[in-house]
Write an enzyme that holds these catalytic residues in place. Structure first.
Site, PDB file in Angstrom:
ATOM      1  N   SER A 137      -6.477  -6.862   0.942  1.00 23.75           N
ATOM      2  CA  SER A 137      -6.895  -8.227   0.163  1.00 23.75           C
ATOM      3  C   SER A 137      -8.549  -8.711   0.549  1.00 23.75           C
ATOM      4  O   SER A 137      -9.069  -8.155   2.003  1.00 23.75           O
ATOM      5  CB  SER A 137      -5.916  -9.114   0.866  1.00 23.75           C
ATOM      6  OG  SER A 137      -5.710  -8.899   1.890  1.00 23.75           O
ATOM      7  N   ARG A 152      -0.045   1.237   5.050  1.00 24.52           N
ATOM      8  CA  ARG A 152      -0.285   1.680   4.183  1.00 24.52           C
ATOM      9  C   ARG A 152      -0.504   2.094   3.252  1.00 24.52           C
ATOM     10  O   ARG A 152       0.130   3.480   2.281  1.00 24.52           O
ATOM     11  CB  ARG A 152      -0.457   0.141   3.388  1.00 24.52           C
ATOM     12  CG  ARG A 152      -0.171  -1.518   4.151  1.00 24.52           C
ATOM     13  CD  ARG A 152       1.635  -1.840   2.953  1.00 24.52           C
ATOM     14  NE  ARG A 152       2.426  -2.488   3.385  1.00 24.52           N
ATOM     15  CZ  ARG A 152       1.613  -3.845   2.484  1.00 24.52           C
ATOM     16  NH1 ARG A 152       1.406  -4.155   1.669  1.00 24.52           N
ATOM     17  NH2 ARG A 152       2.530  -5.310   3.171  1.00 24.52           N
ATOM     18  N   GLU A 197       0.230  -3.047  -2.419  1.00 25.01           N
ATOM     19  CA  GLU A 197      -0.547  -3.504  -1.594  1.00 25.01           C
ATOM     20  C   GLU A 197      -1.104  -3.191  -0.803  1.00 25.01           C
ATOM     21  O   GLU A 197      -0.833  -2.923   0.269  1.00 25.01           O
ATOM     22  CB  GLU A 197      -0.522  -5.489  -1.342  1.00 25.01           C
ATOM     23  CG  GLU A 197      -1.412  -5.894  -0.921  1.00 25.01           C
ATOM     24  CD  GLU A 197      -1.435  -6.872   0.093  1.00 25.01           C
ATOM     25  OE1 GLU A 197      -1.920  -7.472   0.980  1.00 25.01           O
ATOM     26  OE2 GLU A 197      -0.458  -7.776  -0.372  1.00 25.01           O
ATOM     27  N   ARG A 214       6.729  -1.792   5.820  1.00 30.63           N
ATOM     28  CA  ARG A 214       6.037  -3.520   6.518  1.00 30.63           C
ATOM     29  C   ARG A 214       7.462  -2.972   8.332  1.00 30.63           C
ATOM     30  O   ARG A 214       8.304  -3.573   8.136  1.00 30.63           O
ATOM     31  CB  ARG A 214       7.916  -4.400   5.785  1.00 30.63           C
ATOM     32  CG  ARG A 214       7.595  -5.138   4.330  1.00 30.63           C
ATOM     33  CD  ARG A 214       8.168  -5.944   3.728  1.00 30.63           C
ATOM     34  NE  ARG A 214       8.096  -6.353   2.700  1.00 30.63           N
ATOM     35  CZ  ARG A 214       6.755  -7.201   2.650  1.00 30.63           C
ATOM     36  NH1 ARG A 214       5.636  -7.745   3.412  1.00 30.63           N
ATOM     37  NH2 ARG A 214       6.514  -7.838   0.947  1.00 30.63           N
ATOM     38  N   ARG A 234       2.309  -7.875  13.579  1.00 33.36           N
ATOM     39  CA  ARG A 234       3.422  -9.374  12.342  1.00 33.36           C
ATOM     40  C   ARG A 234       5.220  -9.371  13.125  1.00 33.36           C
ATOM     41  O   ARG A 234       5.347  -7.898  12.616  1.00 33.36           O
ATOM     42  CB  ARG A 234       3.092  -8.736  11.039  1.00 33.36           C
ATOM     43  CG  ARG A 234       1.813  -8.137  10.726  1.00 33.36           C
ATOM     44  CD  ARG A 234       1.314  -9.121  10.383  1.00 33.36           C
ATOM     45  NE  ARG A 234      -0.946  -8.774  10.049  1.00 33.36           N
ATOM     46  CZ  ARG A 234      -1.010  -9.045   8.854  1.00 33.36           C
ATOM     47  NH1 ARG A 234      -0.090  -8.547   7.759  1.00 33.36           N
ATOM     48  NH2 ARG A 234      -2.504  -8.179   8.561  1.00 33.36           N
TER      49      ARG A 234
END
Length: 508
Positions: free
Chosen positions: A419, A457, A416, A341, A327
């Site tokens: 998802s 995460r 988060e 992140r 990412r």
């Protein structure tokens, strides 16, 4: 029209794109503007005959829906695409069809005339007949008209697809309207951990246990990079094995996918690799044309099914893949430290392909994926909440999306960790993913995706929720057999001592 949305060239008019021999989208009006954006690679791929033309359902989207979604296009753009470009394209194709039909009639009339006037005992040559001359003249006129209309069709077709490919999916009627603050909490699971001391953040815990290193790496691997070692590395492997074992027991097909993929697959999934700044890492095009690093295994799995059909009796197909995700994290000001992140992490991804016989199949698979996520996180002892994400938080392909946020005591808030999205036929229409229905007719499948375990995460939540007063960390019971520890101990001494520049006793 600019493939990245309405944009003005030097002359003040909208740029009309064309594809050059170097595969760049440039303004056909001569303004010299280079147009980069969603749809370019996919349209080029189709135009070169490498894949089937996307069968887009633009009429299913309303202006009101588009105004509620994020993206380059607004309601007026949809009106222009459907009522403007698409209507003109439809008219031009109708005119082409009528001329092609007339061209066929003229050819048949010429042949009939030749047959009648080349029979034995015929006095005059057919070439001398006024009817023959009139037919030939009309044939030439039709060819000229067709040439002009076909050029118009090509230009309108390009303008339509380069903009229509940027449109989002339609939206489930129960999705909340608005930004992130409007997310609807559907369920809260578990209890927040209670401490009789101030909880530390995961980076402080990891550094104290000598299992995470993120400092002094800018000259090694750049910002937002990290090392996991010892128990943290074991936890990463344990999480992957735990999630994989859970999903394999549920009948998922394991898959390993390429990390490097073509832009056409990204765009077919509804992603935009050529935005500026780009959300993905692109390999040097001077050496490797059109290759980017995938930020999720969803792209690679979708590419596996691209231009293929599956049998109705084999659906739904559930796939699980563990991959490294890359990412760009272009918002460099947000959480520059820690694992929340980062530019690279391991993730176990779920992907499903369903039929669309009743229209409810993909919604049912989305609910199944959500239940599996909850099962995994509950067995790991996490406290989390399930959110129905609002319109402005849906990516282009999502019809509906559920996020799960775990409590992270060191951060003092939920974060988060997964998802799950129902993309209906959005991706399959762009990537030509089909299935054979009961009558043997090919129909567009539906696709669903969901995170089973995003390791970075998950490490945050597990380390912060299971910390002890002395800085040690309990290993969740479900992972203890895989890690080989019940508690991560503090090391007797640091493993490394920095000897670089600007330190007492350091290097030159």
């Amino acid at each position: 029209m600019d493939p990245a949305g309405p944009r003005r060239g030097r002359g003040g008019t909208c740029c009309a794109p064309r594809v050059t021999s170097k595969r760049l989208l440039v303004c056909a009006g001569g303004c010299g503007v280079v147009l980069r954006g969603a749809g370019g690679r996919l349209y080029e791929h189709v135009r070169e005959g490498r894949s089937a033309r996307p069968q887009l359902e633009v009429s299913a989207l309303s202006e009101r829906e588009l105004e509620r979604r994020q993206g380059a296009l607004r309601g007026r753009d949809l009106r222009d695409i459907v009522s403007g470009t698409w209507a003109r394209l439809r008219d031009v194709r109708g005119a082409i069809a009528r001329l092609e039909e007339e061209k066929g009639r003229v050819a048949r009339d010429v042949r009939a005339l030749m047959v009648r006037h080349t029979a034995p005992h015929t006095v005059s040559s057919p070439l001398q007949l006024p009817a023959y001359g009139a037919l030939r003249a009309r044939g030439r006129q039709i060819r000229l008209e067709l040439q002009e209309l076909l050029a118009q069709e090509a230009s309108l077709d390009e303008s339509f697809y380069l903009r229509a490919l940027q449109l989002p999916n339609s939206t489930h009627p129960e999705v909340p309207v608005g930004d992130e603050s409007q997310a609807r909490v559907l369920e809260v699971v578990g209890e927040k951990p209670v401490f009789d001391f101030k909880p530390k953040g995961h980076l402080e815990l990891g550094e104290g246990l000598d299992i995470i290193r993120q400092r002094r790496l800018s000259h090694v691997s750049g910002h937002r990079s990290y090392y996991l070692c010892g128990a943290a590395a074991l936890l990463e492997h344990a999480l992957v094995r735990f999630a994989m074992a859970k999903l394999l027991s549920k009948g998922f097909l394991p898959m390993t996918v390429p990390d490097l993929l073509r832009g056409v697959v990204f765009e077919g999934c509804g992603m935009q690799p050529h935005l500026s700044p780009s959300p993905v890492y692109t390999i040097d095009p001077a050496r490797f044309e059109d290759l980017s690093l995938a930020g999720t295994a969803e792209v690679g799995i979708a590419g596996y099914f691209m231009d293929h059909a599956v049998r109705l009796q084999d659906l739904p197909i559930r796939v699980v893949c563990s991959s490294t995700c890359y990412r760009a994290e272009t918002d460099t000001g947000r959480e520059p430290w820690g694992l929340y992140r980062v530019h690279q992490f391991t993730k176990v991804e779920m992907f499903g392909v369903t039929a669309a016989e009743s229209g409810a199949e993909s919604g049912e698979l989305l609910a199944e994926f959500l239940a599996l996520q909850k099962e995994i996180f509950s067995e790991l002892g996490l406290h989390y909440r399930v959110l129905d994400m609002p319109t402005e938080e849906l990516g282009l392909p999502a019809y509906r999306k559920f996020d799960i946020e775990a409590w992270m005591p060191g951060r003092g808030k939920y974060g988060e960790i997964s998802s799950a999205s129902n993309c209906t036929d959005y991706q399959s229409r762009r990537l030509n993913i089909m299935y054979s229905d009961g009558a043997g007719v090919l129909r567009h499948a539906h696709t669903v995706n969901g995170t089973a375990c995003a390791v970075s995460r998950m490490l945050i939540a597990l380390l912060e929720c299971n910390q002890l007063r002395d800085g040690r960390v309990r290993v969740p019971p479900a992972l203890q057999p895989l890690v080989g520890l019940d508690v991560i101990p503090r090391p007797p001494a640091p493993r490394l001592r920095y000897i670089g520049p600007n330190q007492p006793g350091g290097g030159p």
